[in-house]
Design a protein around this motif. Structure first.
Motif, PDB file in Angstrom:
ATOM      1  N   ALA A  33      -1.147   7.104   0.957  1.00  0.00           N
ATOM      2  CA  ALA A  33      -1.929   6.438   2.059  1.00  0.00           C
ATOM      3  C   ALA A  33      -2.564   7.131   3.161  1.00  0.00           C
ATOM      4  O   ALA A  33      -3.156   6.685   3.830  1.00  0.00           O
ATOM      5  N   GLY A  34      -2.529   8.550   2.827  1.00  0.00           N
ATOM      6  CA  GLY A  34      -3.225   9.563   3.638  1.00  0.00           C
ATOM      7  C   GLY A  34      -2.257  10.080   4.598  1.00  0.00           C
ATOM      8  O   GLY A  34      -2.603  10.806   5.436  1.00  0.00           O
ATOM      9  N   PRO A 109      -7.930   9.822   3.060  1.00  0.00           N
ATOM     10  CA  PRO A 109      -8.614   9.400   2.014  1.00  0.00           C
ATOM     11  C   PRO A 109     -10.034   8.975   2.348  1.00  0.00           C
ATOM     12  O   PRO A 109      -9.804   8.378   3.669  1.00  0.00           O
ATOM     13  N   GLU A 111     -13.156   6.147   2.589  1.00  0.00           N
ATOM     14  CA  GLU A 111     -13.147   4.766   2.921  1.00  0.00           C
ATOM     15  C   GLU A 111     -13.105   4.317   1.328  1.00  0.00           C
ATOM     16  O   GLU A 111     -12.476   3.191   1.030  1.00  0.00           O
ATOM     17  N   ARG A 113     -11.809   5.601  -1.417  1.00  0.00           N
ATOM     18  CA  ARG A 113     -10.526   5.790  -2.002  1.00  0.00           C
ATOM     19  C   ARG A 113      -9.686   4.759  -1.204  1.00  0.00           C
ATOM     20  O   ARG A 113      -8.676   4.230  -2.116  1.00  0.00           O
ATOM     21  N   ARG A 114      -9.771   4.537  -0.144  1.00  0.00           N
ATOM     22  CA  ARG A 114      -8.843   3.627   0.384  1.00  0.00           C
ATOM     23  C   ARG A 114      -8.924   2.100  -0.186  1.00  0.00           C
ATOM     24  O   ARG A 114      -7.954   1.220  -0.266  1.00  0.00           O
ATOM     25  N   LEU A 117      -7.358   2.176  -3.353  1.00  0.00           N
ATOM     26  CA  LEU A 117      -5.770   2.238  -3.362  1.00  0.00           C
ATOM     27  C   LEU A 117      -5.623   0.601  -2.846  1.00  0.00           C
ATOM     28  O   LEU A 117      -4.214   0.133  -3.412  1.00  0.00           O
ATOM     29  N   VAL A 118      -5.987  -0.040  -2.118  1.00  0.00           N
ATOM     30  CA  VAL A 118      -5.546  -1.454  -1.864  1.00  0.00           C
ATOM     31  C   VAL A 118      -5.855  -2.259  -3.048  1.00  0.00           C
ATOM     32  O   VAL A 118      -4.871  -3.181  -3.192  1.00  0.00           O
ATOM     33  N   GLU A 183      -1.125  -2.167   3.232  1.00  0.00           N
ATOM     34  CA  GLU A 183      -2.438  -2.589   3.205  1.00  0.00           C
ATOM     35  C   GLU A 183      -2.893  -1.915   4.488  1.00  0.00           C
ATOM     36  O   GLU A 183      -3.821  -1.119   4.629  1.00  0.00           O
ATOM     37  N   ILE A 186      -2.632   1.752   4.575  1.00  0.00           N
ATOM     38  CA  ILE A 186      -3.795   2.520   3.602  1.00  0.00           C
ATOM     39  C   ILE A 186      -5.115   2.424   4.634  1.00  0.00           C
ATOM     40  O   ILE A 186      -5.898   3.476   4.507  1.00  0.00           O
ATOM     41  N   MET A 187      -5.320   1.266   5.117  1.00  0.00           N
ATOM     42  CA  MET A 187      -6.858   1.258   5.978  1.00  0.00           C
ATOM     43  C   MET A 187      -6.716   1.884   7.097  1.00  0.00           C
ATOM     44  O   MET A 187      -7.893   2.171   7.627  1.00  0.00           O
ATOM     45  N   VAL A 189      -7.095   4.648   9.774  1.00  0.00           N
ATOM     46  CA  VAL A 189      -7.705   5.879   9.553  1.00  0.00           C
ATOM     47  C   VAL A 189      -7.073   7.043  10.492  1.00  0.00           C
ATOM     48  O   VAL A 189      -6.796   6.877  11.470  1.00  0.00           O
TER      49      VAL A 189
END
Length: 189
Positions: A33-34, A109, A111, A113-114, A117-118, A183, A186-187, A189
């Motif tokens: 998720a970064g 990651p 945008e 890539r995110r 991932l979602v 989610e 992951i999203m 930033v």
């Protein structure tokens, strides 16, 4: 009303649903998720003296800060093979080492890539929900078999169907909450 056999069917259903949830949780933990998370390396297998060995059984793996994972091997002779395994794992992480410790820098990651991932996490969640609905179907089939054999009445079957659905709804709610949290993670930033 309900006998031991009925209670056993409920227990078996809850156990299958819990196994599905445990698998879902482990799949979510392995999605990057970064943020640095030692569980990212749970599926990395290293060729250790001819045996494929999970990396987490060969080293201490820690997140030293939000962007760095450190791997301290117990047997430094496996350093080269461990570096190869991490690069081949498909995690997109480039290991660096100082001869003693392996450091993995987890980039944030993009945008795009995110969003990927979602989508991947949503698919994992849907597969889990399908698995859970299959467990419900199997349990209901067992109850219908009991009714056919005359071991429970029609009203007992209706009650059992409602109870099984309630158990499934609770399990799916847990999946949905875990998905929602992942989610957001992951999203972020």
């Amino acid at each position: 009303m309900f006998n031991n056999q009925d209670m056993q069917l409920y227990g078996d259903l809850k156990e299958r649903l819990q196994k599905s949830m445990d698998h879902f949780d482990s799949e979510l933990a392995s999605v990057r998720a970064g943020r640095a998370n030692p569980k990212l390396l749970d599926k990395v297998m290293v060729d250790y003296y001819g045996n494929m060995t999970p990396l987490n059984q060969m080293a201490n793996i820690t997140a030293t800060d939000p962007r760095t994972i450190t791997v301290s091997l117990w047997d430094m002779s496996a350093l080269k093979e461990t570096l190869k395994a991490i690069q081949a794992s498909g995690l997109g992480l480039n290991p660096s080492d100082d001869g003693k410790v392996i450091r993995l820098f987890v980039p944030a990651p993009t945008e795009e890539r995110r969003v990927e991932l979602v989508k991947m996490v949503k698919k994992i969640a849907e597969d889990t929900r399908i698995n859970m609905r299959n467990a419900r179907r199997d349990t209901l089939d067992q109850f219908k078999s009991l009714k056919k054999n005359g071991e429970i009445t029609e009203s007992d079957l209706v009650i059992a169907e409602k109870e099984v659905q309630k158990i499934l709804d609770n399990a799916i709610d847990k999946v949905n909450k875990a998905l929602e949290n992942k989610e957001k993670d992951i999203m972020e930033v």
